[in-house]
Design a protein around this motif. Sequence first.
Motif, short mmCIF file in Angstrom:
data_model
loop_
_atom_site.label_atom_id
_atom_site.label_comp_id
_atom_site.label_asym_id
_atom_site.label_seq_id
_atom_site.Cartn_x
_atom_site.Cartn_y
_atom_site.Cartn_z
N ILE A 133 16.90 50.92 110.20
CA ILE A 133 16.08 49.78 110.62
C ILE A 133 14.85 49.71 109.72
O ILE A 133 14.05 50.66 109.68
N SER A 134 14.72 48.62 109.01
CA SER A 134 13.59 48.46 108.07
C SER A 134 12.26 48.63 108.76
O SER A 134 12.06 48.15 109.89
N ASN A 135 11.34 49.29 108.09
CA ASN A 135 9.95 49.45 108.53
C ASN A 135 9.78 50.23 109.82
O ASN A 135 8.75 50.10 110.48
N LEU A 136 10.76 51.04 110.20
CA LEU A 136 10.64 51.83 111.42
C LEU A 136 10.40 53.29 111.07
O LEU A 136 11.18 53.89 110.32
N PRO A 137 9.30 53.87 111.56
CA PRO A 137 9.10 55.31 111.35
C PRO A 137 10.28 56.07 111.95
O PRO A 137 10.87 55.64 112.93
N ALA A 138 10.59 57.22 111.36
CA ALA A 138 11.78 57.96 111.81
C ALA A 138 11.73 59.40 111.35
O ALA A 138 10.93 59.76 110.48
N ARG B 82 11.56 71.47 113.49
CA ARG B 82 10.67 70.69 114.35
C ARG B 82 10.95 69.21 114.14
O ARG B 82 11.35 68.80 113.06
N ILE B 83 10.69 68.43 115.16
CA ILE B 83 10.85 66.98 115.07
C ILE B 83 9.64 66.42 114.36
O ILE B 83 8.50 66.64 114.78
N GLU B 84 9.90 65.70 113.30
CA GLU B 84 8.83 65.10 112.51
C GLU B 84 9.16 63.63 112.28
O GLU B 84 10.21 63.31 111.71
N ILE B 85 8.28 62.76 112.75
CA ILE B 85 8.44 61.33 112.52
C ILE B 85 7.56 60.98 111.32
O ILE B 85 6.38 61.32 111.30
N VAL B 86 8.18 60.34 110.33
CA VAL B 86 7.44 59.99 109.11
C VAL B 86 7.42 58.47 108.93
O VAL B 86 8.19 57.74 109.57
#
Length: 181
Positions: free
Chosen positions: A58-63, A17-21
């Motif tokens: 990219i710093s500070n970007l949820p991913a 599943r796609i999970e953005i953390v």
Amino acid sequence: MDNGNEHNNIPVWAFERIEIVKPDPDWKEKGIREREELHNVLSAFNVKQVEHIGSTAISNLPAKPIIDLMASVPSLELIREIAETLALHHWHYVPPKLDKKPWRRFFVKVKNDKRVAHLQLMQKGEERWEKLLAFRDKLRTDAHLANEYAVMKSQLAQEFNDDRERYTEAKTEFVNKVLFS
């Protein structure tokens, strides 16, 4: 290549599943380590450039907690040998028939049945190379754009959380806006 726990020859990581953390400060260091390892492994194939791209670059970007990389190869003719070499380092080759992107060769690094990194191999001179770098660099220097992208990715991850292809396709309009504005 053995992909671990498989059902009908499809590895379990293919259906993650796609999970953005939340952003992880370790992503930068992990990207550096993966780049260095790939450069060492692929130098036998005349690979001179490996880049950490995608949201984890990219710093500070949820991913998604997956390090995205790309490497430039002089030719895709040695892909079988490259795939065999990368398999020794936990990379799984996704053939173009499954990847549906004939301009690249795609690999997934797996640990404990989870994706930890993606690698796009592109032939030197591929136009998408520069576009991927330009997109990464624009988000690195424009916090407003990066925040807009983060919000959109979170929404898309909820909407398409079982469909990586649709998730990626849905981001295309934003990517093009960033590149061509």
